[in-house]
Design a protein around this motif. Structure first.
Motif, mmCIF file in Angstrom:
data_model
loop_
_atom_site.group_PDB
_atom_site.id
_atom_site.type_symbol
_atom_site.label_atom_id
_atom_site.label_comp_id
_atom_site.label_asym_id
_atom_site.label_seq_id
_atom_site.Cartn_x
_atom_site.Cartn_y
_atom_site.Cartn_z
ATOM 1 N N LEU A 137 53.586 38.181 35.855
ATOM 2 C CA LEU A 137 54.220 37.744 35.033
ATOM 3 C C LEU A 137 53.593 36.930 33.470
ATOM 4 C CD1 LEU A 137 55.892 35.475 37.376
ATOM 5 C CD2 LEU A 137 56.908 37.356 35.599
ATOM 6 N N SER A 152 38.065 30.192 47.680
ATOM 7 C CA SER A 152 36.895 30.531 46.944
ATOM 8 C C SER A 152 36.418 29.132 46.102
ATOM 9 C CB SER A 152 37.315 31.828 45.865
ATOM 10 O OG SER A 152 37.973 31.415 45.177
ATOM 11 N N GLY A 161 54.976 33.351 43.916
ATOM 12 C CA GLY A 161 53.448 34.295 43.359
ATOM 13 C C GLY A 161 52.421 33.677 42.931
ATOM 14 N N MET A 162 52.199 32.732 42.465
ATOM 15 C CA MET A 162 51.370 31.894 41.807
ATOM 16 C C MET A 162 50.803 30.716 42.763
ATOM 17 S SD MET A 162 52.201 31.088 37.772
ATOM 18 C CE MET A 162 53.953 32.231 37.578
ATOM 19 N N SER A 164 46.175 39.642 48.028
ATOM 20 C CA SER A 164 47.246 38.829 49.226
ATOM 21 C C SER A 164 48.824 39.945 48.026
ATOM 22 C CB SER A 164 47.770 37.812 48.897
ATOM 23 O OG SER A 164 46.739 37.539 49.727
ATOM 24 N N GLN A 165 48.276 40.467 47.114
ATOM 25 C CA GLN A 165 49.317 40.652 46.095
ATOM 26 C C GLN A 165 49.149 41.624 44.909
ATOM 27 O OE1 GLN A 165 50.942 37.056 45.415
ATOM 28 N NE2 GLN A 165 50.638 37.175 43.920
ATOM 29 N N ILE A 218 49.573 38.129 39.400
ATOM 30 C CA ILE A 218 49.349 37.277 39.508
ATOM 31 C C ILE A 218 50.833 36.156 40.167
ATOM 32 C CG2 ILE A 218 48.836 34.512 38.463
ATOM 33 C CD1 ILE A 218 46.934 36.021 37.091
ATOM 34 N N GLY A 219 51.649 37.090 39.153
ATOM 35 C CA GLY A 219 53.393 36.623 39.145
ATOM 36 C C GLY A 219 53.612 37.118 41.128
ATOM 37 N N GLY A 220 52.772 37.624 40.784
ATOM 38 C CA GLY A 220 53.798 38.970 43.219
ATOM 39 C C GLY A 220 53.744 39.808 42.429
ATOM 40 N N SER A 221 54.783 40.788 43.609
ATOM 41 C CA SER A 221 54.943 41.604 43.018
ATOM 42 C C SER A 221 54.919 42.019 41.486
ATOM 43 C CB SER A 221 56.173 42.547 43.459
ATOM 44 O OG SER A 221 57.374 41.259 42.941
ATOM 45 N N VAL A 254 40.288 36.984 45.034
ATOM 46 C CA VAL A 254 40.578 37.397 46.417
ATOM 47 C C VAL A 254 41.753 37.386 46.427
ATOM 48 C CG1 VAL A 254 40.927 35.005 47.650
ATOM 49 C CG2 VAL A 254 38.924 35.322 47.038
ATOM 50 N N MET A 255 42.692 36.510 45.444
ATOM 51 C CA MET A 255 44.253 36.848 45.821
ATOM 52 C C MET A 255 44.680 37.939 45.295
ATOM 53 S SD MET A 255 46.984 36.485 42.553
ATOM 54 C CE MET A 255 46.728 37.437 42.372
ATOM 55 N N ALA A 293 44.035 31.190 46.208
ATOM 56 C CA ALA A 293 42.872 32.002 46.247
ATOM 57 C C ALA A 293 41.452 31.362 45.432
ATOM 58 C CB ALA A 293 42.907 33.084 45.303
ATOM 59 N N TYR A 294 41.952 30.902 44.245
ATOM 60 C CA TYR A 294 41.068 29.354 44.023
ATOM 61 C C TYR A 294 40.868 28.286 44.602
ATOM 62 C CZ TYR A 294 40.539 24.991 41.212
ATOM 63 O OH TYR A 294 39.724 24.204 40.851
ATOM 64 N N LYS A 311 36.401 35.666 40.872
ATOM 65 C CA LYS A 311 37.031 35.408 41.932
ATOM 66 C C LYS A 311 38.089 35.158 42.742
ATOM 67 C CE LYS A 311 33.762 34.688 46.518
ATOM 68 N NZ LYS A 311 32.755 33.910 47.284
ATOM 69 N N PRO A 312 38.247 34.231 42.091
ATOM 70 C CA PRO A 312 40.288 33.671 42.559
ATOM 71 C C PRO A 312 41.170 34.642 42.170
ATOM 72 C CG PRO A 312 38.638 31.830 41.278
ATOM 73 C CD PRO A 312 38.157 32.554 40.922
ATOM 74 N N LEU A 313 40.740 35.765 41.158
ATOM 75 C CA LEU A 313 41.804 36.458 41.532
ATOM 76 C C LEU A 313 41.440 37.726 41.767
ATOM 77 C CD1 LEU A 313 44.223 37.901 39.412
ATOM 78 C CD2 LEU A 313 42.481 38.388 37.680
ATOM 79 N N PHE A 344 47.477 32.055 43.780
ATOM 80 C CA PHE A 344 46.631 32.461 42.829
ATOM 81 C C PHE A 344 45.480 31.174 43.142
ATOM 82 C CE2 PHE A 344 44.269 31.071 38.886
ATOM 83 C CZ PHE A 344 43.678 32.507 38.953
#
Lengths: 222, 222
Positions: B180, A105, A94-95, B170-171, B174-177, B166-167, A101-102, B162-164, A98
């Motif tokens: 965390l 971007s 998952g991370m 996808s999901q 940050i932990g995925g589904s 953009v991420m 994306a970092y 922006k990193p968050l 991130f």
């Protein structure tokens, strides 16, 4: 079985500069998987494997074809679970998104503006024409106009790696005690800059450079 | 056994704004662990538990005392392995350090400059004196000088996420589904800004705001 990784090259096939391809080169080394690299120019990608993907890397693993660097990393993790892990768990996968994306971007737009003209100049004539047309349309500027901002971008670049530099005070890799795919994501971005005529975007004493060399060393000996 | 979490508050003990304390409030909820929160002012921290730590959060768990938000999260993960995981594996713990470094090197300095004067004004008189002296020494400016840059910092703030953003294409976390501890790290930074008089630093339709609410909802029902 020959495992094939299609990557990107300039007019000289030894100059392979795609960040996404470097992620997978290190991921395959990390897993200890043999592969044959087949570098191609931009305009040859669409002809590979009956037009399987518009982008490289493409991994051909036996009768499997996979494109997209993150998808390839997930495939390798699932297919070779006994080889050293690229994510060390679901949280790590998952991370890593991130971190991707970092990188994409923050670092990629800067490296694009730093390296664009040099990348163009490294390509074969047919790839140069494709590259100029597609990139100028995407950026809304000529390659030469983008190049005028190069020095300012380089001056601002080190600061964009502050998250990594701060983290390196706590641990040697993004993955913790050993590198994982998330490390190779950022490695790929820097390798892209280094392979396209920008050896000096970071100070040699920057902890990020030491980390970069540790990633390289780890995968060369693994 | 009463589990105690010492956190930070303003003159009104209901106004708890420390980013690091919020990380642990959400981490405890995530683990489904009951706790009693004891908010204190800045100048009371050094008197807690015989001067155990200069900073909060401090967790008192039975006869154990732990300070530092990341150390507390690691302690909770190790001590309560059967409760929902905060890291989902070793890779997740490593990469949470990267997310922490991103948050503290990118978001925290901006929120400091946005919220500093308002934080001061929310404190009790004795804490105000401490806060003004320590922060002005650290920043090399008066609180009032820092406040003059507030609007410009707010205007530049959304871009730092922006990193968050953009991420999130996808999901959902940050932990995925599922969220965390890495999610709660960034949540804590934003909560800090919201609790200190800055409700409008992000647009209500920003995907980051939707993610923030999902984190809150997840931990309230878990």
């Amino acid at each position: 079985m020959v495992r094939i990784l299609y990557t990107l090259c300039g007019a000289d096939p030894d100059i392979r500069f795609s960040p996404h391809c470097w992620k997978i080169i290190l991921a395959l080394r990390h897993k200890g998987l043999d592969f044959e690299e087949k570098p191609v120019g931009f305009t040859e990608i669409a002809k590979l494997e009956n037009g399987f993907s518009k982008t490289v890397p493409i991994l051909k693993d036996g009768d499997k074809l996979i494109a997209d660097s993150f998808a390839i990393a997930l495939y390798l993790e699932q297919t070779y679970p006994d080889a050293p892990s690229l994510f060390k768990g679901e949280g790590g996968a998952g991370m890593a998104r991130f971190v991707e994306a970092y990188s994409q971007s923050t670092l990629h737009p800067a490296i694009t503006r730093i390296a664009l003209k040099h990348i163009h100049d490294m390509l074969s004539p047919v790839d140069q024409a494709y590259f100029r047309e597609s990139r100028e349309a995407r950026l809304g500027s000529t390659l030469e106009e983008v190049a005028t901002g190069r020095e300012a971008e380089i001056a601002a670049f080190a600061d964009k790696l502050k998250p990594l530099r701060v983290m390196l005070k706590s641990q040697p890799f993004i993955g913790g005690s050993e590198p994982l795919f998330a490390d190779y994501i950022v490695f790929g971005a820097l390798q892209w800059a280094f392979k396209t005529g920008n050896p000096d975007i970071l100070d040699a004493n920057d902890p990020v450079m030491n980390w970069f060399e540790r990633c390289q060393g780890f995968t060369e000996t693994s």
